[in-house]
Write a protein that holds these residues in place. Sequence first.
Motif, PDB file in Angstrom:
ATOM      1  N   PRO A 124       0.842  -1.210   0.000  1.00  0.00           N
ATOM      2  CA  PRO A 124       0.000   0.000   0.000  1.00  0.00           C
ATOM      3  C   PRO A 124       0.867   1.245   0.000  1.00  0.00           C
ATOM      4  N   VAL A 125       0.389   2.284  -0.656  1.00  0.00           N
ATOM      5  CA  VAL A 125       1.200   3.489  -0.822  1.00  0.00           C
ATOM      6  C   VAL A 125       1.538   4.135   0.517  1.00  0.00           C
ATOM      7  N   ASN A 126       0.662   3.991   1.527  1.00  0.00           N
ATOM      8  CA  ASN A 126       0.949   4.614   2.815  1.00  0.00           C
ATOM      9  C   ASN A 126       2.064   3.903   3.583  1.00  0.00           C
ATOM     10  N   GLU A 127       2.535   2.780   3.060  1.00  0.00           N
ATOM     11  CA  GLU A 127       3.659   2.083   3.683  1.00  0.00           C
ATOM     12  C   GLU A 127       4.942   2.237   2.874  1.00  0.00           C
ATOM     13  N   LEU A 128       4.877   3.031   1.841  1.00  0.00           N
ATOM     14  CA  LEU A 128       6.017   3.191   0.936  1.00  0.00           C
ATOM     15  C   LEU A 128       7.003   4.192   1.527  1.00  0.00           C
ATOM     16  N   LEU A 129       8.249   3.785   1.692  1.00  0.00           N
ATOM     17  CA  LEU A 129       9.259   4.642   2.296  1.00  0.00           C
ATOM     18  C   LEU A 129      10.204   5.207   1.240  1.00  0.00           C
ATOM     19  N   ILE A 142       1.143   6.446 -10.473  1.00  0.00           N
ATOM     20  CA  ILE A 142       2.430   6.586  -9.791  1.00  0.00           C
ATOM     21  C   ILE A 142       2.136   6.775  -8.306  1.00  0.00           C
ATOM     22  N   PRO A 143       2.630   5.895  -7.441  1.00  0.00           N
ATOM     23  CA  PRO A 143       2.178   5.880  -6.045  1.00  0.00           C
ATOM     24  C   PRO A 143       2.647   7.056  -5.195  1.00  0.00           C
ATOM     25  N   ALA A 144       3.800   7.646  -5.510  1.00  0.00           N
ATOM     26  CA  ALA A 144       4.338   8.739  -4.698  1.00  0.00           C
ATOM     27  C   ALA A 144       5.361   9.500  -5.529  1.00  0.00           C
ATOM     28  N   ASP A 145       5.777  10.655  -5.020  1.00  0.00           N
ATOM     29  CA  ASP A 145       6.776  11.455  -5.732  1.00  0.00           C
ATOM     30  C   ASP A 145       8.084  10.681  -5.831  1.00  0.00           C
ATOM     31  N   GLY A 146       8.774  10.843  -6.959  1.00  0.00           N
ATOM     32  CA  GLY A 146      10.036  10.136  -7.105  1.00  0.00           C
ATOM     33  C   GLY A 146      10.800  10.542  -8.342  1.00  0.00           C
ATOM     34  N   GLU A 147      11.914   9.846  -8.571  1.00  0.00           N
ATOM     35  CA  GLU A 147      12.782  10.084  -9.723  1.00  0.00           C
ATOM     36  C   GLU A 147      12.831   8.809 -10.565  1.00  0.00           C
ATOM     37  N   GLY A 198       2.184  10.247   2.868  1.00  0.00           N
ATOM     38  CA  GLY A 198       1.270  11.330   3.236  1.00  0.00           C
ATOM     39  C   GLY A 198       1.811  12.719   3.002  1.00  0.00           C
ATOM     40  N   SER A 199       3.012  12.838   2.399  1.00  0.00           N
ATOM     41  CA  SER A 199       3.576  14.174   2.160  1.00  0.00           C
ATOM     42  C   SER A 199       4.004  14.327   0.707  1.00  0.00           C
ATOM     43  N   THR A 200       3.196  13.809  -0.199  1.00  0.00           N
ATOM     44  CA  THR A 200       3.507  13.943  -1.614  1.00  0.00           C
ATOM     45  C   THR A 200       3.265  15.376  -2.056  1.00  0.00           C
ATOM     46  N   PHE A 201       3.723  15.676  -3.252  1.00  0.00           N
ATOM     47  CA  PHE A 201       3.517  17.011  -3.795  1.00  0.00           C
ATOM     48  C   PHE A 201       2.028  17.332  -3.899  1.00  0.00           C
ATOM     49  N   ASP A 203      -0.351  16.259  -1.901  1.00  0.00           N
ATOM     50  CA  ASP A 203      -0.826  16.605  -0.556  1.00  0.00           C
ATOM     51  C   ASP A 203      -0.459  18.043  -0.207  1.00  0.00           C
ATOM     52  N   ARG A 204       0.780  18.417  -0.490  1.00  0.00           N
ATOM     53  CA  ARG A 204       1.206  19.787  -0.183  1.00  0.00           C
ATOM     54  C   ARG A 204       0.468  20.792  -1.043  1.00  0.00           C
ATOM     55  N   MET A 205       0.198  20.428  -2.296  1.00  0.00           N
ATOM     56  CA  MET A 205      -0.505  21.323  -3.197  1.00  0.00           C
ATOM     57  C   MET A 205      -1.919  21.597  -2.687  1.00  0.00           C
ATOM     58  N   ILE A 206      -2.593  20.561  -2.202  1.00  0.00           N
ATOM     59  CA  ILE A 206      -3.949  20.724  -1.674  1.00  0.00           C
ATOM     60  C   ILE A 206      -3.931  21.700  -0.500  1.00  0.00           C
ATOM     61  N   ALA A 207      -2.971  21.517   0.412  1.00  0.00           N
ATOM     62  CA  ALA A 207      -2.880  22.398   1.576  1.00  0.00           C
ATOM     63  C   ALA A 207      -2.599  23.840   1.168  1.00  0.00           C
ATOM     64  N   MET A 208      -1.745  24.007   0.142  1.00  0.00           N
ATOM     65  CA  MET A 208      -1.359  25.358  -0.253  1.00  0.00           C
ATOM     66  C   MET A 208      -2.477  26.089  -0.990  1.00  0.00           C
ATOM     67  N   VAL A 209      -3.203  25.401  -1.875  1.00  0.00           N
ATOM     68  CA  VAL A 209      -4.261  26.099  -2.616  1.00  0.00           C
ATOM     69  C   VAL A 209      -5.442  26.434  -1.718  1.00  0.00           C
ATOM     70  N   GLU A 210      -5.577  25.708  -0.605  1.00  0.00           N
ATOM     71  CA  GLU A 210      -6.618  26.066   0.364  1.00  0.00           C
ATOM     72  C   GLU A 210      -6.245  27.319   1.139  1.00  0.00           C
ATOM     73  N   GLY A 211      -4.976  27.710   1.044  1.00  0.00           N
ATOM     74  CA  GLY A 211      -4.548  28.938   1.706  1.00  0.00           C
ATOM     75  C   GLY A 211      -4.351  28.794   3.193  1.00  0.00           C
ATOM     76  N   ALA A 212      -4.236  27.562   3.680  1.00  0.00           N
ATOM     77  CA  ALA A 212      -4.127  27.358   5.119  1.00  0.00           C
ATOM     78  C   ALA A 212      -2.877  28.017   5.689  1.00  0.00           C
ATOM     79  N   ASP A 213      -1.812  28.080   4.906  1.00  0.00           N
ATOM     80  CA  ASP A 213      -0.549  28.619   5.417  1.00  0.00           C
ATOM     81  C   ASP A 213      -0.298  30.055   4.955  1.00  0.00           C
ATOM     82  N   ARG A 214      -1.321  30.700   4.378  1.00  0.00           N
ATOM     83  CA  ARG A 214      -1.129  32.047   3.862  1.00  0.00           C
ATOM     84  C   ARG A 214      -0.926  33.033   5.007  1.00  0.00           C
ATOM     85  N   ARG A 215       0.088  33.857   4.887  1.00  0.00           N
ATOM     86  CA  ARG A 215       0.363  34.879   5.886  1.00  0.00           C
ATOM     87  C   ARG A 215       0.288  36.247   5.217  1.00  0.00           C
ATOM     88  N   LYS A 216      -0.017  37.260   6.005  1.00  0.00           N
ATOM     89  CA  LYS A 216      -0.055  38.608   5.449  1.00  0.00           C
ATOM     90  C   LYS A 216       1.342  39.021   4.992  1.00  0.00           C
TER      91      LYS A 216
END
Length: 681
Positions: A124-129, A142-147, A198-201, A203-216
């Motif tokens: 499972p992808v959540n066990e992929l290191l 593609i299960p997770a970010d990689g090269e 749980g920290s793929t691009f 996942d980070r993209m979803i958090a960023m477009v929601e603006g959760a980390d937006r600062r003035k």
Amino acid sequence: MLSSSHALSHAVPKHPLNFSRAALDAFRKLDPRALTGNPVILTTEIVAFLSTVSAVAAISAGTSAVFILQIALWLWATVLFANFAEAVAEGRGKAQADALRATRVTTIAKVIVDEAKGFIVPLPVNELLPGAIVLVEAGDVIPADGEIIEGVASVNEAAITGESAPVIRESGGDRSAVTGGTTVISDWIKVRITSQPGSTFLDRMIAMVEGADRRKTPNEIALAVLLAGLTLIFLIAVVSLVGLGHYSGVDLNPVVLGALFVTLIPTTIGGLLSAVGIAGMDRLLKVNVLATSGRAVEAAGDIDTLLLDKTGTITFGNRMATEVIPTPGLRAEVAMRAALMASLADETPEGRSIITLAGQQGVTAEMPVGAKAIAFSAHTRQSGLEAEGQVWRKGAVDAVLKDLHLDETMLPTAFRASVERIARSGGTPLAVAENGKLVGVIHLKDVVKPGVKERFADLRRMGVRTVMITGDNPITAAAIASESGVDDFLAEATPEDKLRMINAEQGKGRLVAMCGDGANDAPALAQADVGVAMQTGAQAAREAGNMVDLDSDPTKIIEIVEVGKQLLITRGALTTFSIANDVAKYFAIIPAMFVVSLPALGSLNIMGLASPQSAILSAVIFNAIIIVMLIPLALRGVRYRAIGAGRLLARNLLLYGAGGLVAPFIGIKTIDLILSAIGFV
């Protein structure tokens, strides 16, 4: 074979704005804690609350509270409209985040545990290191970010870019990075995982477009301080009216004073300030650039210097064949076919580019039955093919000549001239031999991406200086710099050189942007005011930058700069309108309030408002409605034009300054006539 449980087959939909969701969010934002960062709107809410209490008290006492209740309702409407503007801007990011979230899949990765035996274990992808090697075949997600470490495949990246057209991803060069959640359409690749579970691009993209980390941003903070100062000034002005009312015999109700205070403070820009900043980040997302920082969006509007990594940013990253020059006396088709045959078994990007070039010139060939590939080695510096008693080779010129027992004195003059021309231009010459005879030379070069030169010219007109940074020798760097049209270049540059150059530019008070894709660009991307990483680049580069170009197109910096300038211009235009608006309201309302007791003010009461009550209520209503009317402008932004700062200031003052002065007179008078006609006051 194992496969993913789901696959992505279409582009992420561009969801329309959800106004019902924004309306609900506007009510949720009535929580005073949500307004602490916006003192103007928080003040308006406090006055609205006190007006409501006053209206309830009047009703309880059995006195008429119609006028007070109308003021209270319109003050609450002002707060809601300001919250609605911010919620609509945020709603775009939330809709995009929902669309991205919908593309998440439950994936079973094919982990290669014994490559020699081809042994694969489902995991499972959540066990992929990080470090795990996975096989991804046609139809797999593609299960997770990689090269990519081996293979080439067509990949559908709609989950990230929103574009349904597949792209080629391959090992080596600037197209080796792949993103979790995208789908392999054809062929296969082996991918080394680089992201934590749980920290793929994505996942980070979803958090960023929601603006959760937006600062003035600093600009927003400075403007908030200005608005707070203006609020304090108008508070003093309104309090001073108490004394004027006492002197003139006018009994000023506290609710009236509160309403007057709200209409005079800069509620317009206060209500739209957050929406403008959020909309700026959203406009970048529309051009497939993900901004992780509002500060970077603003800085992009003021950059002076743009540094660009050459390989993978200005050029495609792999040297590509651009021509095959035959030796004198041979037809071009003969040399091209020999180069093609020597490259049929070559899986490197350079080898594939020779096959592509041959196809473009109408020369094709199939792999002969029983053919034997001659692999490249550091010892021979050649590669090729043997089949049916024939031999084709290509490689370094000196290595091929040595194998053919030739020296430079035995070479045709035209052949030597071709080799020298290729070397002087910064390219790489490869000699081609067929059956022990020299037949031509292949020109490999860094190919500049299409449209780069024109776009750099546009940047020059915008006052941005472009500098190419490369580890190549000065001759190659000069050739690429000339072809791409950059203003300057730095050759044989190390990561430390890039950092020193950025620090030197910043030390002169300049804002610096950096475009890069490699791990060696990460320090420079982190140091730059605007760090734009290519999505196909290394993981370290994407994490170091404060923007990610999902299309990996360095010319996208044009759109980034334009959006940054548009954000600054929009905020300036709305601030100009709001301040002019407040000044106009002051001179429109005050004469109407005191004209009865102070007839001398009659000459200033040019609007002829029906009564002091009508003047106040009309101003409160106008104050609320103007926010709604300006929401489309805040979201769309003021159009950017490449004109000087002086002309831009004059245009803003003429259009938005004069407009802010005139609009209240027209709007308040119109509302006054309507209120009088329907008997509200």
